[in-house]
Write an enzyme that holds these catalytic residues in place. Sequence first.
Site, PDB file in Angstrom:
ATOM      1  N   SER A  70       0.818  -1.219   0.000  1.00  0.00           N
ATOM      2  CA  SER A  70       0.000   0.000   0.000  1.00  0.00           C
ATOM      3  C   SER A  70       0.852   1.271   0.000  1.00  0.00           C
ATOM      4  O   SER A  70       0.491   2.256  -0.652  1.00  0.00           O
ATOM      5  CB  SER A  70      -0.998   0.002   1.152  1.00  0.00           C
ATOM      6  OG  SER A  70      -0.363   0.127   2.396  1.00  0.00           O
ATOM      7  N   MET A 106       9.967  -6.845   4.696  1.00  0.00           N
ATOM      8  CA  MET A 106      10.092  -7.451   6.016  1.00  0.00           C
ATOM      9  C   MET A 106      11.376  -8.255   6.218  1.00  0.00           C
ATOM     10  O   MET A 106      11.418  -9.171   7.021  1.00  0.00           O
ATOM     11  CB  MET A 106       8.863  -8.315   6.304  1.00  0.00           C
ATOM     12  CG  MET A 106       7.552  -7.531   6.294  1.00  0.00           C
ATOM     13  SD  MET A 106       7.534  -6.082   7.382  1.00  0.00           S
ATOM     14  CE  MET A 106       7.572  -6.881   8.976  1.00  0.00           C
ATOM     15  N   LEU A 155      18.211  -5.856   6.055  1.00  0.00           N
ATOM     16  CA  LEU A 155      19.277  -5.752   5.060  1.00  0.00           C
ATOM     17  C   LEU A 155      20.625  -5.955   5.739  1.00  0.00           C
ATOM     18  O   LEU A 155      20.841  -5.503   6.869  1.00  0.00           O
ATOM     19  CB  LEU A 155      19.241  -4.379   4.392  1.00  0.00           C
ATOM     20  CG  LEU A 155      17.959  -4.058   3.620  1.00  0.00           C
ATOM     21  CD1 LEU A 155      17.957  -2.599   3.187  1.00  0.00           C
ATOM     22  CD2 LEU A 155      17.800  -4.987   2.424  1.00  0.00           C
ATOM     23  N   ASN A 175      13.242   4.325   4.640  1.00  0.00           N
ATOM     24  CA  ASN A 175      12.249   3.374   5.130  1.00  0.00           C
ATOM     25  C   ASN A 175      11.130   4.140   5.809  1.00  0.00           C
ATOM     26  O   ASN A 175      11.357   5.205   6.383  1.00  0.00           O
ATOM     27  CB  ASN A 175      12.897   2.411   6.135  1.00  0.00           C
ATOM     28  CG  ASN A 175      11.932   1.359   6.658  1.00  0.00           C
ATOM     29  OD1 ASN A 175      11.175   0.757   5.906  1.00  0.00           O
ATOM     30  ND2 ASN A 175      11.949   1.142   7.964  1.00  0.00           N
ATOM     31  N   HIS A 196       8.551   3.666   8.896  1.00  0.00           N
ATOM     32  CA  HIS A 196       8.424   2.835  10.098  1.00  0.00           C
ATOM     33  C   HIS A 196       7.204   3.300  10.894  1.00  0.00           C
ATOM     34  O   HIS A 196       7.017   4.501  11.085  1.00  0.00           O
ATOM     35  CB  HIS A 196       9.693   2.954  10.947  1.00  0.00           C
ATOM     36  CG  HIS A 196       9.643   2.117  12.188  1.00  0.00           C
ATOM     37  ND1 HIS A 196       9.762   0.749  12.157  1.00  0.00           N
ATOM     38  CD2 HIS A 196       9.452   2.462  13.483  1.00  0.00           C
ATOM     39  CE1 HIS A 196       9.664   0.274  13.403  1.00  0.00           C
ATOM     40  NE2 HIS A 196       9.476   1.302  14.216  1.00  0.00           N
ATOM     41  N   SER A 214       7.340   7.322  10.929  1.00  0.00           N
ATOM     42  CA  SER A 214       8.564   8.060  10.646  1.00  0.00           C
ATOM     43  C   SER A 214       9.172   7.557   9.344  1.00  0.00           C
ATOM     44  O   SER A 214       9.164   6.357   9.077  1.00  0.00           O
ATOM     45  CB  SER A 214       9.614   7.830  11.752  1.00  0.00           C
ATOM     46  OG  SER A 214       9.104   8.137  13.031  1.00  0.00           O
ATOM     47  N   THR A 270      20.329   2.725   8.059  1.00  0.00           N
ATOM     48  CA  THR A 270      21.722   2.486   8.416  1.00  0.00           C
ATOM     49  C   THR A 270      21.828   1.045   8.907  1.00  0.00           C
ATOM     50  O   THR A 270      20.840   0.319   8.931  1.00  0.00           O
ATOM     51  CB  THR A 270      22.185   3.441   9.543  1.00  0.00           C
ATOM     52  OG1 THR A 270      21.438   3.149  10.727  1.00  0.00           O
ATOM     53  CG2 THR A 270      22.014   4.902   9.150  1.00  0.00           C
ATOM     54  N   LEU A 272      19.143  -1.057  13.325  1.00  0.00           N
ATOM     55  CA  LEU A 272      17.716  -1.238  13.071  1.00  0.00           C
ATOM     56  C   LEU A 272      16.940   0.030  13.403  1.00  0.00           C
ATOM     57  O   LEU A 272      16.994   0.509  14.540  1.00  0.00           O
ATOM     58  CB  LEU A 272      17.174  -2.418  13.903  1.00  0.00           C
ATOM     59  CG  LEU A 272      15.669  -2.670  13.786  1.00  0.00           C
ATOM     60  CD1 LEU A 272      15.312  -3.152  12.391  1.00  0.00           C
ATOM     61  CD2 LEU A 272      15.224  -3.680  14.828  1.00  0.00           C
ATOM     62  N   ASP A 273      16.238   0.585  12.413  1.00  0.00           N
ATOM     63  CA  ASP A 273      15.404   1.771  12.579  1.00  0.00           C
ATOM     64  C   ASP A 273      16.159   2.903  13.269  1.00  0.00           C
ATOM     65  O   ASP A 273      15.587   3.672  14.047  1.00  0.00           O
ATOM     66  CB  ASP A 273      14.113   1.424  13.351  1.00  0.00           C
ATOM     67  CG  ASP A 273      13.269   0.386  12.621  1.00  0.00           C
ATOM     68  OD1 ASP A 273      13.248   0.398  11.374  1.00  0.00           O
ATOM     69  OD2 ASP A 273      12.639  -0.450  13.298  1.00  0.00           O
TER      70      ASP A 273
END
Length: 190
Positions: free
Chosen positions: A16, A92, A95, A109, A111, A138, A143, A146-147
């Site tokens: 979406s 999901m 990386l 990304n 989030h 956000s 990087t 994570l998030d």
Amino acid sequence: MAEKTRVGVLISGRGSNMMALVGASRAAACPYEIALVASDKPEAAGLEWARAEGVATFALSPKGLGKPAYEAAIDAALREAGVEVVALAGYMRLLSDGFVAAWRDRIVNIHPSLLPKYKGLDTHARAIAAGDAAGGCSVHVVTEELDGGVVLGQAEVPILAGDDAEALADRVLAAEHVLYPKTLAEFVTR
């Protein structure tokens, strides 16, 4: 008008947010175009939608490949499509540090929390359990943490009395569809 930045969107499901990015990209004033939609799930509903909309797609299941080979194939598909910026939209898979380094400062990304709060999964349930007045979303630079990259934009969504994680998630998703295209446009013109 200047040439549009070529964006590759990585998805794992219905896509979406990818749909919102594609829709926004079709406005004459939008500074980016969607060059490729790629997925780790060949059966992802978002791929079918992208194909129907005339957007190039790439799908490859990572099963049996190993992370390095899988990411090399995704990287090759992105580069072959002339992608300059990668937008994660419900992708999901984590990386690898090597993939992130290869695309340093060119992966963003969306989030579903007001970072730095609630990195990872179950963000809406965690915000409700903490008694927060608001949740939200956000857009950040990806990087190795994570998030953890620089936050480029946020949208706050009030947590209403009686909200459960699903109800909050639905309202946050609507906010994501507005925030992501706007923030990506700002990012590619910075």
